[in-house]
Design a protein around this motif. Structure first.
Motif, PDB file in Angstrom:
ATOM      1  N   ARG A   1       0.858  -1.093  -0.048  1.00 23.27           N
ATOM      2  CA  ARG A   1      -0.256  -0.013   0.053  1.00 23.27           C
ATOM      3  C   ARG A   1       0.882   1.315   0.129  1.00 23.27           C
ATOM      4  O   ARG A   1       1.729   1.337   0.718  1.00 23.27           O
ATOM      5  CB  ARG A   1      -1.075  -0.221   1.286  1.00 23.27           C
ATOM      6  CG  ARG A   1      -1.772   1.348   1.405  1.00 23.27           C
ATOM      7  CD  ARG A   1      -2.761   1.163   2.508  1.00 23.27           C
ATOM      8  NE  ARG A   1      -3.486   2.510   2.328  1.00 23.27           N
ATOM      9  CZ  ARG A   1      -3.296   3.608   3.604  1.00 23.27           C
ATOM     10  NH1 ARG A   1      -2.169   3.357   4.240  1.00 23.27           N
ATOM     11  NH2 ARG A   1      -3.784   4.709   3.280  1.00 23.27           N
ATOM     12  N   SER A   2       0.429   2.136  -0.929  1.00 21.75           N
ATOM     13  CA  SER A   2       1.221   3.454  -0.738  1.00 21.75           C
ATOM     14  C   SER A   2       0.237   4.525  -0.163  1.00 21.75           C
ATOM     15  O   SER A   2      -0.911   4.608  -0.753  1.00 21.75           O
ATOM     16  CB  SER A   2       1.543   3.926  -2.156  1.00 21.75           C
ATOM     17  OG  SER A   2       1.881   5.317  -2.158  1.00 21.75           O
ATOM     18  N   PRO A   3       0.614   5.143   0.909  1.00 23.42           N
ATOM     19  CA  PRO A   3      -0.495   6.168   1.780  1.00 23.42           C
ATOM     20  C   PRO A   3      -0.371   7.554   0.846  1.00 23.42           C
ATOM     21  O   PRO A   3      -0.976   8.442   1.304  1.00 23.42           O
ATOM     22  CB  PRO A   3       0.094   6.200   3.033  1.00 23.42           C
ATOM     23  CG  PRO A   3       1.352   5.854   2.743  1.00 23.42           C
ATOM     24  CD  PRO A   3       1.912   5.145   1.686  1.00 23.42           C
ATOM     25  N   PHE A   4       0.322   7.449  -0.207  1.00 21.40           N
ATOM     26  CA  PHE A   4       0.484   8.969  -0.848  1.00 21.40           C
ATOM     27  C   PHE A   4      -0.862   9.369  -1.253  1.00 21.40           C
ATOM     28  O   PHE A   4      -1.421   8.696  -2.169  1.00 21.40           O
ATOM     29  CB  PHE A   4       1.620   8.793  -2.064  1.00 21.40           C
ATOM     30  CG  PHE A   4       1.940  10.145  -2.607  1.00 21.40           C
ATOM     31  CD1 PHE A   4       3.230  10.693  -2.016  1.00 21.40           C
ATOM     32  CD2 PHE A   4       1.190  10.893  -3.500  1.00 21.40           C
ATOM     33  CE1 PHE A   4       3.394  11.974  -2.401  1.00 21.40           C
ATOM     34  CE2 PHE A   4       1.644  12.406  -3.903  1.00 21.40           C
ATOM     35  CZ  PHE A   4       2.912  12.583  -3.275  1.00 21.40           C
ATOM     36  N   GLY A   5      -1.201  10.716  -0.986  1.00 20.71           N
ATOM     37  CA  GLY A   5      -2.358  11.244  -1.354  1.00 20.71           C
ATOM     38  C   GLY A   5      -2.258  12.761  -2.015  1.00 20.71           C
ATOM     39  O   GLY A   5      -1.200  13.296  -2.062  1.00 20.71           O
ATOM     40  N   ALA A   6      -3.498  13.409  -2.104  1.00 18.52           N
ATOM     41  CA  ALA A   6      -3.370  14.718  -2.487  1.00 18.52           C
ATOM     42  C   ALA A   6      -2.743  15.700  -1.809  1.00 18.52           C
ATOM     43  O   ALA A   6      -2.218  16.681  -2.282  1.00 18.52           O
ATOM     44  CB  ALA A   6      -4.790  15.064  -3.052  1.00 18.52           C
TER      45      ALA A   6
ATOM     46  N   THR B   1      -0.441  14.935   0.639  1.00 17.76           N
ATOM     47  CA  THR B   1       0.941  14.460   0.979  1.00 17.76           C
ATOM     48  C   THR B   1       2.097  15.422   0.573  1.00 17.76           C
ATOM     49  O   THR B   1       2.355  15.620  -0.668  1.00 17.76           O
ATOM     50  CB  THR B   1       1.181  13.002   0.579  1.00 17.76           C
ATOM     51  OG1 THR B   1       0.238  12.197   1.107  1.00 17.76           O
ATOM     52  CG2 THR B   1       2.664  12.618   1.361  1.00 17.76           C
ATOM     53  N   ALA B   2       2.993  15.849   1.550  1.00 17.61           N
ATOM     54  CA  ALA B   2       4.068  16.385   1.239  1.00 17.61           C
ATOM     55  C   ALA B   2       5.348  15.669   1.242  1.00 17.61           C
ATOM     56  O   ALA B   2       6.056  15.654   0.314  1.00 17.61           O
ATOM     57  CB  ALA B   2       4.291  17.675   2.095  1.00 17.61           C
ATOM     58  N   TYR B   3       5.488  14.816   2.156  1.00 14.85           N
ATOM     59  CA  TYR B   3       6.617  13.966   2.289  1.00 14.85           C
ATOM     60  C   TYR B   3       6.130  12.401   2.734  1.00 14.85           C
ATOM     61  O   TYR B   3       5.261  12.482   3.681  1.00 14.85           O
ATOM     62  CB  TYR B   3       7.673  14.628   3.169  1.00 14.85           C
ATOM     63  CG  TYR B   3       8.225  15.829   2.898  1.00 14.85           C
ATOM     64  CD1 TYR B   3       8.966  16.119   1.783  1.00 14.85           C
ATOM     65  CD2 TYR B   3       8.209  17.060   3.589  1.00 14.85           C
ATOM     66  CE1 TYR B   3       9.289  17.452   1.214  1.00 14.85           C
ATOM     67  CE2 TYR B   3       8.247  18.354   3.161  1.00 14.85           C
ATOM     68  CZ  TYR B   3       8.971  18.677   2.127  1.00 14.85           C
ATOM     69  OH  TYR B   3       9.315  19.726   1.615  1.00 14.85           O
ATOM     70  N   ILE B   4       6.847  11.596   2.424  1.00 11.86           N
ATOM     71  CA  ILE B   4       6.715  10.319   3.001  1.00 11.86           C
ATOM     72  C   ILE B   4       7.920   9.406   3.000  1.00 11.86           C
ATOM     73  O   ILE B   4       8.861   9.618   2.470  1.00 11.86           O
ATOM     74  CB  ILE B   4       5.649   9.572   2.004  1.00 11.86           C
ATOM     75  CG1 ILE B   4       5.403   8.389   2.571  1.00 11.86           C
ATOM     76  CG2 ILE B   4       6.221   9.306   0.698  1.00 11.86           C
ATOM     77  CD1 ILE B   4       4.103   7.689   1.823  1.00 11.86           C
TER      78      ILE B   4
ATOM     79  N   ASP C   1       1.730  15.843   5.901  1.00  6.29           N
ATOM     80  CA  ASP C   1       0.810  16.571   4.897  1.00  6.29           C
ATOM     81  C   ASP C   1       1.417  18.235   4.549  1.00  6.29           C
ATOM     82  O   ASP C   1       2.199  18.583   5.368  1.00  6.29           O
ATOM     83  CB  ASP C   1      -0.625  16.601   5.368  1.00  6.29           C
ATOM     84  CG  ASP C   1      -1.179  15.141   5.217  1.00  6.29           C
ATOM     85  OD1 ASP C   1      -0.517  14.515   4.477  1.00  6.29           O
ATOM     86  OD2 ASP C   1      -2.226  15.139   5.821  1.00  6.29           O
ATOM     87  N   VAL C   2       0.793  18.760   3.542  1.00  6.76           N
ATOM     88  CA  VAL C   2       1.421  20.036   3.375  1.00  6.76           C
ATOM     89  C   VAL C   2       0.978  21.101   4.438  1.00  6.76           C
ATOM     90  O   VAL C   2       1.599  22.062   4.503  1.00  6.76           O
ATOM     91  CB  VAL C   2       0.526  20.369   1.959  1.00  6.76           C
ATOM     92  CG1 VAL C   2       1.124  19.714   0.761  1.00  6.76           C
ATOM     93  CG2 VAL C   2      -0.871  20.564   2.002  1.00  6.76           C
ATOM     94  N   ASP C   3       0.092  20.725   5.174  1.00  3.50           N
ATOM     95  CA  ASP C   3      -0.084  21.564   6.274  1.00  3.50           C
ATOM     96  C   ASP C   3       0.714  21.284   7.575  1.00  3.50           C
ATOM     97  O   ASP C   3       0.488  21.916   8.683  1.00  3.50           O
ATOM     98  CB  ASP C   3      -1.630  21.558   6.819  1.00  3.50           C
ATOM     99  CG  ASP C   3      -2.207  19.909   7.305  1.00  3.50           C
ATOM    100  OD1 ASP C   3      -1.129  19.318   7.237  1.00  3.50           O
ATOM    101  OD2 ASP C   3      -3.151  19.697   7.486  1.00  3.50           O
ATOM    102  N   GLY C   4       1.718  20.586   7.419  1.00  2.00           N
ATOM    103  CA  GLY C   4       2.682  20.330   8.404  1.00  2.00           C
ATOM    104  C   GLY C   4       2.337  19.058   9.382  1.00  2.00           C
ATOM    105  O   GLY C   4       2.944  18.773  10.225  1.00  2.00           O
ATOM    106  N   SER C   5       1.050  18.657   9.377  1.00  3.28           N
ATOM    107  CA  SER C   5       0.560  17.436  10.375  1.00  3.28           C
ATOM    108  C   SER C   5       1.242  16.126   9.857  1.00  3.28           C
ATOM    109  O   SER C   5       1.567  16.001   8.718  1.00  3.28           O
ATOM    110  CB  SER C   5      -0.934  17.337  10.152  1.00  3.28           C
ATOM    111  OG  SER C   5      -1.436  17.005   8.786  1.00  3.28           O
TER     112      SER C   5
END
Length: 874
Positions: free
Chosen positions: A348-353, A355-358, A398-402
């Protein structure tokens, strides 16, 4: 079908004729009687063979040439002695050579089998199918292999034993000490073991054997002579524990703003391997937190057909004794057990719309694995393997830093059980297998099967001194899970239940399990005389699913084949050995569609100067593919013809070459293959060898699948002409300071380019004429804007559908530098430097530009590790 019938008639006619003209010769079985050392001191392993204990037995000699001139006296003779004590078997060899200067003493790491060598094979089970092989090169390099299925040699087996060799005025000698704990035998007071000894006389590339063999024997272990005189020894319960520790440093290019890519990572870890003799026949192998850091990287490969690429298993724990768990069902690699599923990359890839870093693990952690295997004195082979892999998480920002953790692979238990029972004086066996993969499910991985099971039965029967055989198997699979997971399986390329022209399968989105079957059957002639043949077939039902713990490329397939070979074993004035073969194969699906017929003729010759050549030609007048349009109708390829030619120089020489080509072309230039391969090997010193292989492949096609789109409510299958090129080079350098200290380097750059043009769409997928099969878009129908192709098929001024630019180039460089030191038998230190570059290139560029811009200009990722192991023998 007329061609199939005619060729089958010719094959059967040849088979009948071959049986009428052959005369089989039964060679007398030899025996050698050993004795115990008794009160004398056991030999010291120094290669001298001078201790008084060796005088207790006589030399046995009279080796007979096996290859190339079968049945004749060898150029140089060999002698062997065998004695034993309560803990060890001792073997001595005297290899005569008139001019000791001609003895080839090339070095190599364990299992390289360089230069002149001599070996002993031991069937201590007495089952005519399995054995243990110990090889001594004149330079002192050890080789050891486990023999299964009457002739399959597995060099991953690494027992503890002792060897020394010496050069003298008569030739060279080898002295071995083989601990009885490394063998498996019954508790009978008097033992009768099978033995065979083979010598390689390098100067003439000649093999001679102690037990005479016919050319191309029907098996290997079944043809051994007898070792007599072993009395009163007790089976040794093996107990070996091998802890390890690894220190690892990874360096890579720092990515600004990405906390997961700060330029380096470090790791210190440890684990344990153990080998425990549960009984004298059965062994338990255990690994806890195994490390495979010193394993070679997989070669570069790109697949455009949508199927998974098969890679060989390389990890030592799974490679050793893998033949016990093997259960093939036909096809190139189809098997109920494919060990690379254990520890696979998270699915599974958790990359989403957002997502900033993984940070996602490359592989699933193997918490532990145990392997219980062996063979009892009653001929029962047992194998049980169980492994647990960890629940794996990816760290996501995520892009919001969470920040969050996302499950990418669930906790999974894998189990494989295998049994085989010999009977009929070891000429027959029947066996079975069971596999399961059970996952601890979570909503995030509901696309995976919760449970996957498979099982099968197999058999083989040989008769008339193993000249003829019949074998077969039957398998069943069952996968269970959410409706989502079963729907995913139904529509995967392995099954494609959604095919628009298939009436025998259909997608059911409510199903929560699939049950499928498969099997194979073959009979033939495997020994005796100069003719061999095989006729058989296999099937895989539409619902057969093995890919949770096995490997299955395509279900819904029925295949038949027939092969006839003529062997030329007697050397002549212009060749040493040769063979010719003719074969046919055909395939259908479960709806009865006749999909493929193929005819092949080929031959191989080992020339008098020890060069070799292989040539063949294939004709495919019928090629239908159910998977090409990814759920669309059956696709027809135009008739194909191809030839191949490969040849090589004498591989014994300091400098040797091999190379060849495959040339394929289909009717109307539907597709072509132009493949070229060249390999060079150079050994400037006995301790140093270098090899370089270069492969170039140009495979243009007018009909490469691109995508499926909707045109006015109708599926539109978009294809394109492709110019597909692959270039790779593989360099290996081996430097052996001594048999126990070696340095190895492996490096491979790999470049793949795919450039599309002349886009078209499917008109009539099974039309015989390519012009009726597809229609080309004209310039007014298709345009390219901002990285996408826009199609106005009906020319009404509006875009009917679009698709992205399919052009791409893939570049990769992998290298591995390994220093291996076996500082005491069974204990090793590894120093490893691995380097890798992976990226996307520009398909417009030449190979040279891609190398400069995408390979050499990138900062590689480096891995440095030190691994130390110590084997305790208790």
């Amino acid at each position: 079908m007329k061609g199939l019938t005619n060729l089958m008639f010719l094959l059967l006619f040849g088979i009948v004729g071959a049986q009428e003209t052959e005369t089989d010769v039964k060679l007398k079985k030899r025996s050698y009687t050993t004795t115990a050392v008794g009160a004398l001191e056991s030999p010291k392993i120094d290669g001298s063979i001078t201790e008084p204990a060796w005088d207790l037995v006589a030399w046995t000699s009279d080796y007979v040439e096996f290859e190339p001139d079968n049945g004749t006296a060898p150029t140089e003779q060999t002698k062997m002695k065998i004695i034993y004590d309560d803990k060890n078997l001792y073997v001595a060899f005297k290899c005569y050579q008139k001019d000791p200067e001609t003895i080839e003493r090339r070095m190599g790491r364990r299992d390289d089998f360089p230069g002149d060598w001599v070996e002993i094979n031991i069937d201590s089970y007495g089952d005519d199918r399995t054995g243990f092989s110990f090889t001594a090169s004149a330079s002192g390099v050890k080789g050891d292999e486990f023999i299964s299925n009457n002739g399959n040699f597995d060099d991953s087996w690494n027992p503890i034993w002792y060897l020394d060799t010496k050069i003298d005025s008569d030739g060279w000698t080898a002295e071995m000490r083989i601990p009885l704990s490394q063998l498996r035998f019954s508790n009978a007071d008097e033992q009768v073991w099978g033995i065979q000894s083979t010598r390689r006389y390098f100067k003439n590339e000649e093999r001679s054997t102690w037990q005479p063999l016919p050319a191309n024997p029907p098996g290997w272990v079944s043809e051994f002579g007898d070792l007599l005189g072993i009395k009163g020894i007790k089976p040794q319960k093996q107990l070996e524990i091998q802890p390890y520790t690894v220190a690892q440093l990874d360096t890579y290019e720092k990515e600004i703003g990405n906390p997961f890519r700060d330029g380096s990572d470090t790791k210190l870890t440890g684990g344990l391997d153990a080998k425990i003799g549960v009984t004298n026949d059965l062994t338990l192998d255990v690994t806890i937190n195994p490390d495979f850091g010193q394993v070679d990287a997989d070669p570069g490969a790109v697949a455009l057909d949508g199927f998974e690429i098969f890679f060989q298993e390389r990890r030592p724990f799974f490679v050793e004794n893998k033949s016990v768990f093997d259960f093939q069902i036909g096809g190139d690699a189809d098997n109920l057990f494919f060990s690379r599923r254990i520890g696979r990359s998270p699915q599974r890839s958790p990359f989403g719309a957002t997502t900033a870093y993984i940070d996602q693990p490359n592989n699933t952690t193997i918490l532990g694995a145990a392997k219980f295997s062996g063979k009892t004195k009653d001929g029962l082979t047992v194998g049980v393997l169980e492994s647990v892999t960890a629940k794996e998480f990816a760290d996501v920002i995520d892009v919001d830093g969470s920040e969050s953790e996302e499950l990418v692979e669930p906790l999974t238990n894998y189990l494989v059980g295998r049994v085989q029972q010999d009977f009929n004086d070891n000429n027959s066996y029947i066996g079975g297998i069971f596999t399961s993969a059970i996952r601890n499910m979570d909503d995030n991985v509901s696309f995976l099967h919760a449970q996957a099971y498979s099982g099968g039965l197999d058999f083989k029967h040989n008769w008339k001194d193993r000249t003829y055989y019949v074998e077969g198997s039957a398998v069943m699979s069952n996968v269970r899970g959410s409706a989502e997971s079963i729907l995913r399986s139904q529509t995967a390329i392995t099954h494609l239940f959604q095919r628009v022209d298939a009436d025998h399968v259909q997608v059911d989105p409510t199903r929560t399990q699939l049950t499928g079957t498969g099997g194979r059957f073959e009979f033939g002639k495997g020994g005796g005389g100069d003719w061999r043949y095989a006729i058989g077939g296999n099937f895989k039902s539409p619902e057969l699913e093995l890919n949770d713990l096995g490997f299955l490329r395509q279900a819904d397939d029925i295949r038949q084949y027939a092969v006839l070979r003529r062997l030329f074993n007697k050397p002549t004035s212009w060749y040493r050995q040769a063979n010719l073969r003719v074969s046919l194969s055909s395939s259908f699906d479960f709806e009865g569609n006749y999909n493929r017929i193929q005819y092949e003729i080929g031959g191989f010759v080992n020339w008098k100067n020890n060069w070799w050549s292989e040539v063949g030609a294939v004709h495919k007048p019928r090629i239908f593919v159910n998977t090409f349009l990814r759920g669309g109708p059956r696709w027809r390829y135009s008739d194909e013809n191809y030839i191949f030619l490969f040849s090589g120089t004498d591989q014994r020489k300091k400098l040797s070459f091999s190379g060849g080509t495959v040339q394929s072309r289909s009717k109307q230039d539907n597709f072509s293959v132009y493949r070229y391969e060249i390999n060079a090997r150079y050994q400037p010193l006995n301790s140093l060898s270098l090899s370089l292989g270069v492969d170039y492949d140009d495979s243009p096609s007018k009909t490469q699948y691109v995508t499926e789109r909707n045109f006015n409510g109708t599926p539109r299958y978009v294809l394109g002409a492709i110019d597909r090129e692959t270039l790779s080079a593989t360099l290996r350098v081996n430097y052996s300071i001594n048999p126990n200290l070696t340095i190895q380097y492996y490096g491979q750059p790999f470049i793949f380019k795919a450039k599309f043009s002349d886009f078209n769409y499917v008109n009539d997928a099974i039309a015989s004429d390519l012009n009726n099969r597809i229609s080309l878009y004209d310039n007014s129908q298709i345009s390219f804007e901002e990285g996408a192709y826009l199609v106005d098929e009906d020319l009404d001024g509006n875009t009917d559908y679009s698709f992205g630019d399919p052009d791409f180039a893939f570049v990769q460089f992998r290298s591995n530098l390994v220093v291996r030191w076996e500082y005491i038998p069974g204990s090793e230190i590894f120093l490893v430097w691995s380097q890798g570059v992976t990226g996307i290139g520009d398909p417009e560029n030449s190979f040279n530009t891609i190398v400069d811009n995408q390979l050499l200009s990138q900062k590689p990722q480096n891995t440095f590790l030190v691994k130390a192991t110590y084997r305790f023998v208790l």
